[in-house]
Design a protein around this motif. Structure first.
Motif, PDB file in Angstrom:
ATOM      1  N   PHE A 449     -57.901  24.585  49.612  1.00  0.00           N
ATOM      2  CA  PHE A 449     -57.866  23.651  50.742  1.00  0.00           C
ATOM      3  C   PHE A 449     -56.840  22.535  50.565  1.00  0.00           C
ATOM      4  N   SER A 450     -56.462  22.244  49.333  1.00  0.00           N
ATOM      5  CA  SER A 450     -55.571  21.115  49.101  1.00  0.00           C
ATOM      6  C   SER A 450     -54.915  21.238  47.729  1.00  0.00           C
ATOM      7  N   LYS A 451     -53.697  20.727  47.626  1.00  0.00           N
ATOM      8  CA  LYS A 451     -53.063  20.650  46.305  1.00  0.00           C
ATOM      9  C   LYS A 451     -53.427  19.338  45.602  1.00  0.00           C
ATOM     10  N   HIS A 452     -54.116  18.454  46.341  1.00  0.00           N
ATOM     11  CA  HIS A 452     -54.533  17.168  45.777  1.00  0.00           C
ATOM     12  C   HIS A 452     -56.033  17.238  45.451  1.00  0.00           C
ATOM     13  N   VAL A 453     -56.359  17.723  44.269  1.00  0.00           N
ATOM     14  CA  VAL A 453     -57.749  17.906  43.857  1.00  0.00           C
ATOM     15  C   VAL A 453     -57.987  17.068  42.602  1.00  0.00           C
ATOM     16  N   PHE A 454     -58.930  16.140  42.690  1.00  0.00           N
ATOM     17  CA  PHE A 454     -59.146  15.188  41.600  1.00  0.00           C
ATOM     18  C   PHE A 454     -60.606  15.187  41.166  1.00  0.00           C
ATOM     19  N   ARG A 455     -60.822  14.699  39.942  1.00  0.00           N
ATOM     20  CA  ARG A 455     -62.157  14.718  39.344  1.00  0.00           C
ATOM     21  C   ARG A 455     -62.403  13.382  38.649  1.00  0.00           C
ATOM     22  N   HIS A 456     -63.303  12.590  39.224  1.00  0.00           N
ATOM     23  CA  HIS A 456     -63.620  11.285  38.629  1.00  0.00           C
ATOM     24  C   HIS A 456     -65.033  10.868  39.004  1.00  0.00           C
ATOM     25  N   ASN A 457     -65.703  10.258  38.065  1.00  0.00           N
ATOM     26  CA  ASN A 457     -67.029   9.679  38.273  1.00  0.00           C
ATOM     27  C   ASN A 457     -66.895   8.176  38.044  1.00  0.00           C
ATOM     28  N   PRO A 458     -67.008   7.350  39.086  1.00  0.00           N
ATOM     29  CA  PRO A 458     -66.654   5.928  38.985  1.00  0.00           C
ATOM     30  C   PRO A 458     -67.717   5.064  38.303  1.00  0.00           C
ATOM     31  N   ILE A 459     -68.036   5.386  37.064  1.00  0.00           N
ATOM     32  CA  ILE A 459     -68.970   4.605  36.257  1.00  0.00           C
ATOM     33  C   ILE A 459     -68.353   4.370  34.883  1.00  0.00           C
ATOM     34  N   VAL A 460     -68.837   3.375  34.170  1.00  0.00           N
ATOM     35  CA  VAL A 460     -68.338   3.054  32.831  1.00  0.00           C
ATOM     36  C   VAL A 460     -69.275   3.653  31.790  1.00  0.00           C
ATOM     37  N   LEU A 461     -68.719   4.413  30.855  1.00  0.00           N
ATOM     38  CA  LEU A 461     -69.491   4.972  29.754  1.00  0.00           C
ATOM     39  C   LEU A 461     -68.822   4.622  28.432  1.00  0.00           C
ATOM     40  N   ASP A 462     -69.637   4.209  27.473  1.00  0.00           N
ATOM     41  CA  ASP A 462     -69.147   3.937  26.131  1.00  0.00           C
ATOM     42  C   ASP A 462     -68.979   5.271  25.403  1.00  0.00           C
ATOM     43  N   VAL A 463     -67.799   5.506  24.866  1.00  0.00           N
ATOM     44  CA  VAL A 463     -67.503   6.783  24.209  1.00  0.00           C
ATOM     45  C   VAL A 463     -68.463   7.039  23.049  1.00  0.00           C
ATOM     46  N   LYS A 464     -68.826   5.991  22.334  1.00  0.00           N
ATOM     47  CA  LYS A 464     -69.636   6.157  21.123  1.00  0.00           C
ATOM     48  C   LYS A 464     -71.131   6.281  21.422  1.00  0.00           C
ATOM     49  N   THR A 465     -71.624   5.600  22.435  1.00  0.00           N
ATOM     50  CA  THR A 465     -73.078   5.526  22.631  1.00  0.00           C
ATOM     51  C   THR A 465     -73.598   6.229  23.874  1.00  0.00           C
ATOM     52  N   GLU A 466     -72.717   6.589  24.813  1.00  0.00           N
ATOM     53  CA  GLU A 466     -73.214   7.118  26.089  1.00  0.00           C
ATOM     54  C   GLU A 466     -72.633   8.456  26.494  1.00  0.00           C
ATOM     55  N   LEU A 467     -71.424   8.764  26.055  1.00  0.00           N
ATOM     56  CA  LEU A 467     -70.767   9.983  26.515  1.00  0.00           C
ATOM     57  C   LEU A 467     -71.572  11.228  26.131  1.00  0.00           C
ATOM     58  N   HIS A 468     -72.199  11.201  24.953  1.00  0.00           N
ATOM     59  CA  HIS A 468     -72.963  12.365  24.486  1.00  0.00           C
ATOM     60  C   HIS A 468     -74.246  12.590  25.289  1.00  0.00           C
ATOM     61  N   ARG A 469     -74.645  11.638  26.108  1.00  0.00           N
ATOM     62  CA  ARG A 469     -75.877  11.775  26.883  1.00  0.00           C
ATOM     63  C   ARG A 469     -75.705  12.715  28.076  1.00  0.00           C
ATOM     64  N   ILE A 470     -74.468  12.988  28.481  1.00  0.00           N
ATOM     65  CA  ILE A 470     -74.241  13.957  29.553  1.00  0.00           C
ATOM     66  C   ILE A 470     -74.672  15.332  29.046  1.00  0.00           C
ATOM     67  N   HIS A 471     -75.639  15.940  29.698  1.00  0.00           N
ATOM     68  CA  HIS A 471     -76.255  17.208  29.276  1.00  0.00           C
ATOM     69  C   HIS A 471     -77.017  17.050  27.965  1.00  0.00           C
ATOM     70  N   GLY A 472     -77.109  15.829  27.447  1.00  0.00           N
ATOM     71  CA  GLY A 472     -77.812  15.593  26.195  1.00  0.00           C
ATOM     72  C   GLY A 472     -79.138  14.899  26.418  1.00  0.00           C
ATOM     73  N   ARG A 473     -79.692  14.345  25.342  1.00  0.00           N
ATOM     74  CA  ARG A 473     -80.999  13.704  25.452  1.00  0.00           C
ATOM     75  C   ARG A 473     -80.853  12.265  25.938  1.00  0.00           C
ATOM     76  N   ASP A 474     -81.892  11.803  26.600  1.00  0.00           N
ATOM     77  CA  ASP A 474     -81.961  10.426  27.101  1.00  0.00           C
ATOM     78  C   ASP A 474     -80.750  10.055  27.962  1.00  0.00           C
ATOM     79  N   GLU A 475     -80.401  10.941  28.873  1.00  0.00           N
ATOM     80  CA  GLU A 475     -79.367  10.624  29.868  1.00  0.00           C
ATOM     81  C   GLU A 475     -79.808   9.390  30.641  1.00  0.00           C
ATOM     82  N   ARG A 476     -78.880   8.511  30.928  1.00  0.00           N
ATOM     83  CA  ARG A 476     -79.260   7.246  31.567  1.00  0.00           C
ATOM     84  C   ARG A 476     -78.102   6.682  32.385  1.00  0.00           C
TER      85      ARG A 476
END
Length: 512
Positions: A449-476
């Motif tokens: 449908f478009s050559k302009h296809v982007f992927r972003h989730n407009p929230i702030v996540l700490d790489v050390k303490t929160e990124l692993h919670r995606i599909h992991g335990r205690d997602e928040r």
């Protein structure tokens, strides 16, 4: 001796001249930077949305167990109830004469918002209703309980990040827009698939079919979930990085197998099937794929360069001189996946008993494919590196090439600039940069449908303490993050009406 001394002096003079030129160039680039969009503040009377009303709806959304387990296997009852909940929770949206809603394939939701100016190409915002399963014994909170921190600032539940936050944020933004009596100039779609976690073939794929049947063959841009605003991604960079996914890396699963006669361990051959296979795997791990410093990587480095501290800002803003040095630095740590096809041995099987030579051994390797390479190229290279006819290399089902790289020049490509500048309105101090997404989204169903296809989730996540919670335990997710996401989508809906800078398309009220 004099000739050697002259050569050394000339070389030093050249190096000093190059460094001086680099420093001057860095300074000129810094002072000539374009002005950032005007930030959106919490005390705006017309242009900011608080999360107080949205927070209870978000918590309720998290309690629906909309789990996808495998293709065509998902929690149909909770999906149906979740869709009903959304339709009932946003009456202003679904009763608006400018909004059409369609339930696609029983559980997915397509919301069409008509624009005043039919000559403007519509765009599409995507999210998904389903979540991955919860292994409850690994959690310290109820996986679907939507339990809050004592101060009410954070909620724990599967789907808090991936991806019900985007579903609710987009609906809240649209509801606010309609409540202000605003009909946008440019029409758009909200597309909520119900099986993204298992491929999206029953959800997003069917939504794409519906759009095509309606004659919608071109979209101005597509924005789906993806990279977030990342805190502490790179050492030395004082600002958070808002990565905008301009492509998705491909994925290739390869089975490597060895078959031999086997026999008794008292009469071993020079190499057993396990030994042969282990040698092949060791070769592949020792010979990683080459570094690829393409336009996307070049633009990424340029995007972050002027925010780096001295002397890193000089190095990264002068790739004409320091490109080899920067490339080697990127090929280490978390940024390695950006510049090469990665290799990971994920499964290994061999052996029957302690005293039996195994007749068969096999392993699985996963490659995340760089956009500049293909499945065929990776397989051919692996065979050349292994260079052993006793090892059979076979691709497994489910492999796919990388997505096309979307145009992402901040001055030439308006859709990318639109998303970048809207992010800067919500997060004034971040560094925006194009990056490849290593995960997978529903965007594969909208690529035509478009050559302009982007992927972003407009929230702030700490790489050390929160990124692993995606599909992991205690997602928040925090209440502040939900609020930022709502305002990002609202401002994006406003800014998309114009081809101008956001400050010209969306005015901000003075402080109260």
């Amino acid at each position: 001796m004099r000739k050697a001394l002259k050569f050394v002096c000339a070389l030093l003079s050249l190096l000093i001249a190059l460094l001086v030129v680099s420093c001057i160039r860095t300074f000129l680039l810094t002072v000539s930077r374009s002005a950032a969009p005007t930030p959106c503040h919490r005390n705006e009377s017309q242009g900011y949305i608080t999360s107080e009303d949205a927070w209870p709806r978000f918590k309720k959304a998290l309690q629906f167990r909309t789990v996808s387990n495998a293709p065509h296997v998902y929690n149909r009852k909770d999906l149906q109830e979740f869709v009903t909940f959304l339709l009932q929770s946003y009456p202003q949206v679904f009763q608006s004469p400018h909004v059409r809603r369609d339930i696609i394939n029983e559980y997915s939701l397509l919301i069409s918002v008509s624009g005043k100016n039919r000559s403007l190409t519509p765009y599409l915002l995507a999210a998904h209703l389903d979540v991955v399963p919860v292994v409850q014994e690994e959690w310290t909170h109820d996986g679907f309980g939507a339990e809050e921190e004592d101060d009410g600032s954070m909620v724990y539940a599967r789907g808090a990040i991936d991806d019900k936050s985007n579903v609710i944020a987009q609906l809240e933004a649209l509801s606010f827009l309609i409540s202000k009596g605003i009909q946008p100039q440019r029409g758009f779609f909200l597309a909520f698939g119900h099986d993204e976690e298992v491929g999206g073939h029953d959800g997003a794929a069917r939504i794409a079919e519906e759009l095509w049947k309606r004659g919608i063959h071109d979209l101005d841009f597509v924005l789906d979930e993806g990279l977030t605003v990342l805190k502490d991604l790179f050492q030395g960079l004082p600002n958070n990085i808002a990565g905008i996914g301009v492509t998705e890396k491909g994925s290739l699963h390869l089975n490597l197998s060895v078959h031999s006669e086997g026999g008794h361990s008292s009469m071993p051959p020079k190499q057993t099937s396990i030994g042969i296979l282990s040698a092949a795997l060791a070769k592949l791990e020792a010979n990683q794929h080459d570094i690829i410093f393409d336009e996307m990587t070049h633009n990424f480095v340029e995007s972050i360069s002027l925010d780096m501290p001295f002397p890193l800002n000089v190095v990264t803003s002068n790739l004409w001189l320091f490109k080899p040095l920067v490339a080697r630095a990127l090929a280490k740590g978390v940024s390695e996946s950006m510049v090469r096809t990665t290799t990971a041995v994920t499964m290994f099987q061999g052996g029957l008993k302690p005293n039996v030579i195994p007749p068969t051994a096999w392993a699985v390797i996963n490659h995340r494919i760089h956009p500049k390479q293909t499945i065929a190229e990776i397989i051919d290279r692996n065979r050349a590196v292994v260079n052993d006819k006793r090892v059979t290399i076979t691709p497994l089902p489910g492999s796919y090439n990388a997505h096309p790289v979307s145009p992402h020049h901040p001055k030439k490509d308006r859709p990318y600039r639109l998303i970048r500048d809207t992010l800067l309105q919500i997060y004034p101090n971040v560094v925006t940069a194009p990056l490849p997404l290593v995960a997978n989204t529903d965007t594969k169903h909208y690529l035509s449908f478009s050559k302009h296809v982007f992927r972003h989730n407009p929230i702030v996540l700490d790489v050390k303490t929160e990124l692993h919670r995606i599909h992991g335990r205690d997602e928040r997710l925090s209440k502040a993050n939900l609020e930022s996401a709502i305002n990002f989508y609202y401002h994006l809906m406003m800014n998309a009406d114009s081809d101008e800078h956001p400050d010209k398309s969306h005015s901000h009220s003075s402080e109260l």
